[in-house]
Scaffold this motif. Structure first.
Motif, PDB file in Angstrom:
ATOM      1  N   TRP A 130     186.671  18.872-113.549  1.00  8.62           N
ATOM      2  CA  TRP A 130     186.479  19.415-114.999  1.00  8.62           C
ATOM      3  C   TRP A 130     185.124  20.047-114.649  1.00  8.62           C
ATOM      4  O   TRP A 130     184.089  19.411-114.400  1.00  8.62           O
ATOM      5  N   GLY A 131     184.987  21.391-115.404  1.00  4.20           N
ATOM      6  CA  GLY A 131     183.770  22.007-115.215  1.00  4.20           C
ATOM      7  C   GLY A 131     183.455  22.643-114.025  1.00  4.20           C
ATOM      8  O   GLY A 131     182.319  23.279-114.029  1.00  4.20           O
ATOM      9  N   GLY A 132     184.175  22.613-113.286  1.00  4.32           N
ATOM     10  CA  GLY A 132     184.080  23.780-111.987  1.00  4.32           C
ATOM     11  C   GLY A 132     183.726  22.989-110.793  1.00  4.32           C
ATOM     12  O   GLY A 132     183.446  23.482-109.878  1.00  4.32           O
ATOM     13  N   LYS A 133     183.238  21.575-110.913  1.00  2.00           N
ATOM     14  CA  LYS A 133     182.734  20.936-109.741  1.00  2.00           C
ATOM     15  C   LYS A 133     183.885  21.017-108.593  1.00  2.00           C
ATOM     16  O   LYS A 133     185.072  20.598-108.799  1.00  2.00           O
ATOM     17  N   ARG A 134     183.381  21.117-107.276  1.00  2.00           N
ATOM     18  CA  ARG A 134     184.454  21.208-106.244  1.00  2.00           C
ATOM     19  C   ARG A 134     184.926  19.828-106.042  1.00  2.00           C
ATOM     20  O   ARG A 134     184.200  18.934-106.160  1.00  2.00           O
ATOM     21  N   HIS A 135     186.267  19.999-105.851  1.00  4.02           N
ATOM     22  CA  HIS A 135     186.862  18.574-105.336  1.00  4.02           C
ATOM     23  C   HIS A 135     187.348  18.530-103.820  1.00  4.02           C
ATOM     24  O   HIS A 135     186.729  17.960-103.093  1.00  4.02           O
ATOM     25  N   HIS A 136     188.433  19.398-103.656  1.00  6.30           N
ATOM     26  CA  HIS A 136     188.889  19.650-102.310  1.00  6.30           C
ATOM     27  C   HIS A 136     190.195  20.706-102.219  1.00  6.30           C
ATOM     28  O   HIS A 136     190.427  21.133-103.256  1.00  6.30           O
ATOM     29  N   GLY A 137     190.177  21.209-101.162  1.00  2.00           N
ATOM     30  CA  GLY A 137     191.042  22.307-100.858  1.00  2.00           C
ATOM     31  C   GLY A 137     191.595  22.517 -99.477  1.00  2.00           C
ATOM     32  O   GLY A 137     191.037  21.767 -98.572  1.00  2.00           O
ATOM     33  N   ALA A 138     192.553  23.359 -99.335  1.00  2.40           N
ATOM     34  CA  ALA A 138     192.920  23.378 -97.968  1.00  2.40           C
ATOM     35  C   ALA A 138     193.807  24.851 -97.792  1.00  2.40           C
ATOM     36  O   ALA A 138     193.930  25.261 -98.707  1.00  2.40           O
ATOM     37  N   GLU A 139     193.867  25.250 -96.487  1.00  2.00           N
ATOM     38  CA  GLU A 139     194.921  26.383 -96.272  1.00  2.00           C
ATOM     39  C   GLU A 139     196.209  25.955 -95.916  1.00  2.00           C
ATOM     40  O   GLU A 139     196.250  24.925 -95.131  1.00  2.00           O
ATOM     41  N   GLY A 182     203.680  24.104 -97.085  1.00  2.00           N
ATOM     42  CA  GLY A 182     203.620  23.589 -96.003  1.00  2.00           C
ATOM     43  C   GLY A 182     202.158  23.011 -95.622  1.00  2.00           C
ATOM     44  O   GLY A 182     201.157  23.867 -95.563  1.00  2.00           O
ATOM     45  N   ASP A 183     202.008  21.829 -95.337  1.00  2.00           N
ATOM     46  CA  ASP A 183     200.586  21.204 -95.031  1.00  2.00           C
ATOM     47  C   ASP A 183     200.921  20.504 -93.637  1.00  2.00           C
ATOM     48  O   ASP A 183     201.385  19.511 -93.365  1.00  2.00           O
ATOM     49  N   PRO A 184     200.278  21.376 -92.525  1.00  2.00           N
ATOM     50  CA  PRO A 184     200.660  20.780 -91.112  1.00  2.00           C
ATOM     51  C   PRO A 184     199.689  19.780 -90.703  1.00  2.00           C
ATOM     52  O   PRO A 184     198.569  19.479 -91.297  1.00  2.00           O
ATOM     53  N   VAL A 185     200.265  18.924 -89.810  1.00  2.00           N
ATOM     54  CA  VAL A 185     199.393  17.877 -89.312  1.00  2.00           C
ATOM     55  C   VAL A 185     198.188  18.606 -88.757  1.00  2.00           C
ATOM     56  O   VAL A 185     198.016  19.501 -88.207  1.00  2.00           O
ATOM     57  N   GLY A 186     196.977  17.836 -88.991  1.00  2.02           N
ATOM     58  CA  GLY A 186     195.652  18.153 -88.529  1.00  2.02           C
ATOM     59  C   GLY A 186     195.172  18.992 -89.560  1.00  2.02           C
ATOM     60  O   GLY A 186     193.852  19.338 -89.356  1.00  2.02           O
ATOM     61  N   ASN A 187     195.572  19.398 -90.686  1.00  5.48           N
ATOM     62  CA  ASN A 187     195.064  20.279 -91.575  1.00  5.48           C
ATOM     63  C   ASN A 187     193.916  19.611 -92.381  1.00  5.48           C
ATOM     64  O   ASN A 187     193.946  18.263 -92.560  1.00  5.48           O
ATOM     65  N   GLN A 188     192.958  20.130 -92.442  1.00  2.00           N
ATOM     66  CA  GLN A 188     191.544  19.785 -93.119  1.00  2.00           C
ATOM     67  C   GLN A 188     191.505  20.102 -94.527  1.00  2.00           C
ATOM     68  O   GLN A 188     191.558  21.158 -95.033  1.00  2.00           O
ATOM     69  N   TRP A 189     191.506  19.050 -95.163  1.00  2.00           N
ATOM     70  CA  TRP A 189     191.302  19.242 -96.617  1.00  2.00           C
ATOM     71  C   TRP A 189     189.978  18.920 -96.828  1.00  2.00           C
ATOM     72  O   TRP A 189     189.262  17.844 -96.896  1.00  2.00           O
ATOM     73  N   ALA A 190     189.215  19.932 -97.195  1.00  2.00           N
ATOM     74  CA  ALA A 190     187.525  19.668 -97.444  1.00  2.00           C
ATOM     75  C   ALA A 190     187.103  20.498 -98.777  1.00  2.00           C
ATOM     76  O   ALA A 190     188.018  21.058 -99.302  1.00  2.00           O
ATOM     77  N   GLY A 191     185.635  20.491 -98.710  1.00  4.99           N
ATOM     78  CA  GLY A 191     185.009  21.213 -99.958  1.00  4.99           C
ATOM     79  C   GLY A 191     184.427  20.525-100.808  1.00  4.99           C
ATOM     80  O   GLY A 191     183.900  21.058-101.820  1.00  4.99           O
ATOM     81  N   GLY A 192     184.453  19.277-100.947  1.00  2.00           N
ATOM     82  CA  GLY A 192     183.882  18.373-101.805  1.00  2.00           C
ATOM     83  C   GLY A 192     183.791  17.002-101.331  1.00  2.00           C
ATOM     84  O   GLY A 192     183.743  16.660 -99.957  1.00  2.00           O
ATOM     85  N   PRO A 193     183.634  15.802-102.156  1.00  2.22           N
ATOM     86  CA  PRO A 193     183.301  14.626-101.706  1.00  2.22           C
ATOM     87  C   PRO A 193     184.684  13.993-101.168  1.00  2.22           C
ATOM     88  O   PRO A 193     184.677  13.145-100.213  1.00  2.22           O
ATOM     89  N   LYS A 194     186.082  14.473-101.268  1.00  4.05           N
ATOM     90  CA  LYS A 194     187.172  13.672-100.862  1.00  4.05           C
ATOM     91  C   LYS A 194     187.724  14.810 -99.875  1.00  4.05           C
ATOM     92  O   LYS A 194     188.478  15.635-100.107  1.00  4.05           O
TER      93      LYS A 194
END
Length: 179
Positions: free
Chosen positions: A19-28, A42-54
């Motif tokens: 909430w408020g726009g603070k980055r959390h995480h994301g992926a392709e 689809g979320d492939p094995v080895g996919n990196q979820w990044a962009g924030g603290p989690k």
């Protein structure tokens, strides 16, 4: 007339914020298609979820359901020794599509089902803390609590929306696209 959907097999981006726009995480992810439950990615094995603290890496091939007009997304995981749960439902604001990007605000509450069928609501403490820290409006709190209760009821009652059998055809589509 509905929105234009990405072509099956095309790349889509998923981005969660706080909430408020603070980055959390994301992926392709990979767009798989849509059915009466929503859009499937689809979320492939080895996919990196990044962009924030989690940040984390997917240890299996998984499928993500993005239902329309619901405050949630549901990731269906494939069984693996390093994977603790079968279903992970993020309680969010209703996801919004903009071309190949889907965004939602993560509202802390998660409903998690293990492979043995047991389930629980996670991060209720974080939800309480963030109501104060991020200044959640009362209507947002009420919507998140109502969606969490709805998802919990759907899991308890074996609703089709959150059944592994519902995700299985999309796992097959994902395998076909990847080969």
């Amino acid at each position: 007339m509905g929105r234009a959907r990405p072509a099956p097999g095309s790349s889509v981006r998923v981005r969660f914020t706080k909430w408020g726009g603070k980055r959390h995480h994301g992926a392709e992810l990979v767009y798989l298609g849509a059915d009466e439950h929503g859009d499937w990615l689809g979320d492939p094995v080895g996919n990196q979820w990044a962009g924030g603290p989690k940040s984390f890496v997917s240890v299996t091939d998984n499928v993500l359901l993005v239902p329309p007009d619901r405050g949630m997304t549901a990731m269906f995981y494939t069984e693996h020794p390093e994977q603790a749960f079968e279903l992970y439902v993020d309680i969010t604001t209703p996801p919004v599509w903009d071309g190949d990007l889907v965004t939602a605000v993560d509202l802390d509450l998660d409903v998690i089902r293990r492979f043995d069928g047991s389930w629980y609501v996670d991060d209720e403490d974080e939800f309480a803390e963030h109501q104060v820290a991020y200044g959640y409006p009362p209507e947002l709190v009420a919507a998140a609590e109502a969606e969490c209760a709805r998802v919990s009821h759907e899991i308890r009652s074996g609703a089709t929306l959150l059944a592994s059998d519902t995700a299985d055809p999309w796992r097959a589509v994902f395998r076909t696209i990847q080969s």
